[in-house]
Design an enzyme around this catalytic site. Structure first.
Site, mmCIF file in Angstrom:
data_model
loop_
_atom_site.group_PDB
_atom_site.id
_atom_site.type_symbol
_atom_site.label_atom_id
_atom_site.label_comp_id
_atom_site.label_asym_id
_atom_site.label_seq_id
_atom_site.Cartn_x
_atom_site.Cartn_y
_atom_site.Cartn_z
ATOM 1 N N SER A 237 39.600 45.413 34.910
ATOM 2 C CA SER A 237 40.391 44.325 35.448
ATOM 3 C C SER A 237 41.475 44.862 36.384
ATOM 4 C CB SER A 237 40.963 43.519 34.280
ATOM 5 O OG SER A 237 41.370 42.243 34.673
ATOM 6 N N ASP A 463 32.422 35.930 35.027
ATOM 7 C CA ASP A 463 33.777 36.417 34.758
ATOM 8 C C ASP A 463 34.805 35.410 35.270
ATOM 9 O OD1 ASP A 463 36.260 37.855 34.715
ATOM 10 O OD2 ASP A 463 35.139 39.738 34.764
ATOM 11 N N HIS A 491 34.968 38.195 30.557
ATOM 12 C CA HIS A 491 35.685 39.118 31.423
ATOM 13 C C HIS A 491 35.296 40.561 31.139
ATOM 14 C CE1 HIS A 491 38.729 40.618 33.983
ATOM 15 N NE2 HIS A 491 39.655 40.853 33.073
#
Length: 521
Positions: A237, A463, A491
């Site tokens: 991320s 996602d 995610h």
């Protein structure tokens, strides 16, 4: 006008990896003993960088690259160290801070260290390695690497951003503003300005230097003090943004780098917000479609009608905030935060179903619990991290943000078109940085990478926090990279997807074999 709370942007990068799902499912990874409970902490050891590594240190930083680091037993099964870095890289002779690092030692023939960042900005790599190193990584990876988690500057144990007491955080989350009115927007700005002043006073001068470029420079010092000539790195991320920034600054020092749940460094804050609004709308539709196929789903009809029932529930809470069993008032923003948290991991969808079912009968306690998990608030009222403060502080330095009233109102309309369910709550993010004591130090731009080591980029089709198209964009910008795509929900992918992804990433990390570009799993 309907009263609404001050918007809290979804913790888009804060819950990197599978953290949201892990928390919601009560997977207490910290209680899992690693490798059958064997003690890997050993005795304290002192590490000093190899002379050849020190020789290649940037001018003026030799003292940091050559520092002796003491790794001491900690957290029952690990080793911990403090690594000294300059507060301001433009003035390396000035003040310093210490970064907290935790190491899970290699269980086999060690080939190097693997630095890990789980996301954020604001998430703790120290905690991630401590809690998940024994379950998240394959035996082959644990054999090959010392797994090293660290708290980036500004985060938890590393010169943390400090702004408010726990009671003040509760009060701030419960506040409601009429942001559609000039008076309501001004009230929100006034409160945010006061919070920013508290952050500056309580945190000190380091608050001006917790940007991503500074953190990337910290990582090169971490690489040196673990005696690696190349940085081996796994970033999730926001950690992909940190990793790609490192690759642009130190291209010749990149080893094996995996960037999962990719962030596109070229887009503006407003483009980022709009992309997430669309992706979360896609995620809630995927959840509803799944729920409707399950026995006991509280929603009914087709996907459109099911999503509308969710929107109606949000509107009802917005009109009349509800009281949870613990006596706390749940406003619409807190309710939406609870909705968003389990969307980070489809394994948590059953928890969302339970919370929705209860809320539709008037009990918002489970939804509040989900919101608290997303905010790192324990049931006893204490907050276990400073991730919310670090998130805002780092973003204010990394991004110029639009805070003009007319522009923010126009953005709200676009967001509501892109995401009828959540867009309303993504708006007015510019108020968070309008009166921040330090201006942004970065302008979004495509990343440039000239290194010889191929980088692996991973995207997930469903996602909600880092839309899959950002992975393709980052892979293109890096040039020397391979793209893996997981056809899944939630995610990030590595550690929660399937053997197609896991095997390719493990093989790359252990042997250096790069997966075929544009592989779809």
């Amino acid at each position: 006008m309907t009263a609404r709370p001050l918007p809290a942007r979804p913790r888009s990068w804060v819950i990197g990896v599978r953290a949201a799902g892990a928390m919601v499912l009560a997977m207490v990874l910290a209680s899992c003993t690693l490798l059958g409970g064997e003690d890997r902490s050993q005795e304290a050891s002192t590490a000093k960088a190899d002379p050849s590594i020190v020789a290649s240190a940037p001018a003026g930083l030799e003292q940091f690259y050559s520092q002796e680091v003491v790794w001491e037993p900690c957290e029952s099964e690990f080793q911990c160290a403090k690594v000294r870095v300059p507060v301001d890289y433009a003035k390396p002779e000035g003040d310093t801070i210490e970064l907290a690092a935790l190491r899970a030692s290699s269980t086999g023939n060690k080939t190097g260290s693997l630095l890990v960042n789980p996301g954020g900005p604001g998430a703790s790599g120290y905690d991630f390695v401590k809690d998940a190193s024994g379950t998240h990584f394959s035996q082959a990876v644990r054999d090959a690497y010392d797994l090293v988690g660290f708290d980036p500057r500004g985060v938890k144990r590393s010169a943390p951003v400090s702004c408010m007491t726990d009671a003040e955080r509760d009060a701030a989350r419960a506040k409601i503003y009429e942001l559609e009115t000039d008076a309501g927007l001004e009230a929100a700005r006034t409160d945010n300005k006061a919070i920013a002043a508290q952050c500056a006073e309580q945190t000190g001068p380091v608050l001006a230097h917790i940007d991503t470029v500074s953190s990337a420079k910290d990582m090169d010092i971490l690489r040196a003090v673990v005696n690696d000539s190349k940085l081996n790195y796994l970033g999730y991320s926001y950690g992909t943004f940190l990793g790609s920034t490192y690759a642009s600054l130190f291209p010749d020092n990149v080893g094996r780098m995996v960037l999962d749940g990719a962030l596109d460094p070229s887009i503006s804050n407003e483009e980022l917000t709009r992309g997430q609004a669309r992706a979360f709308e896609k995620a809630i539709r995927a959840y509803v479609a799944s729920c409707l196929q399950q026995e006991g789903c509280p929603l009914s009809g087709n996907v459109d009608s099911g999503v509308q029932q969710v929107r109606d529930l949000i509107a009802a809470v917005e009109q009349t905030p509800r009281t949870a069993k613990d006596g706390r008032v749940v406003n619409a923003t807190m309710f939406v935060s609870g909705l968003i948290t389990p969307l980070y991991n489809d394994q948590s969808w059953p928890a969302l179903t339970q919370a929705l079912e209860a809320a539709m009968t008037g009990d918002v306690s489970l939804m509040l619990r989900l919101a608290d998990l997303g905010a790192d608030r324990a049931s006893n009222g204490t907050y276990t991290s400073n991730s919310t403060f670090a998130f805002n502080a780092i973003n204010c330095l990394d991004y110029p943000m639009e805070s003009d009233t007319a522009a923010m109102r126009a953005e709200q309309q676009r967001l509501m078109q892109d995401s009828p369910t959540f867009g309303y709550f993504f708006a007015y993010g510019g108020t968070n940085c309008a009166d921040w004591p330090y201006k942004n130090v970065r302008t979004p731009a495509p990343v440039e990478y000239t290194g010889e080591s191929p980088i692996v980029v991973i995207g997930t089709t469903g996602d909600p926090a880092t839309p899959v198209e950002w992975a393709a964009s980052l892979r293109k910008q890096l040039g020397n990279a391979a793209l893996l795509t997981w056809e899944g929900e939630g995610h990030t992918a590595y550690g929660r997807s399937n053997s197609c992804i896991e095997d390719r990433v493990d093989t790359y990390l252990v042997s250096g074999q790069v997966p075929a570009d544009n592989t779809v799993c």
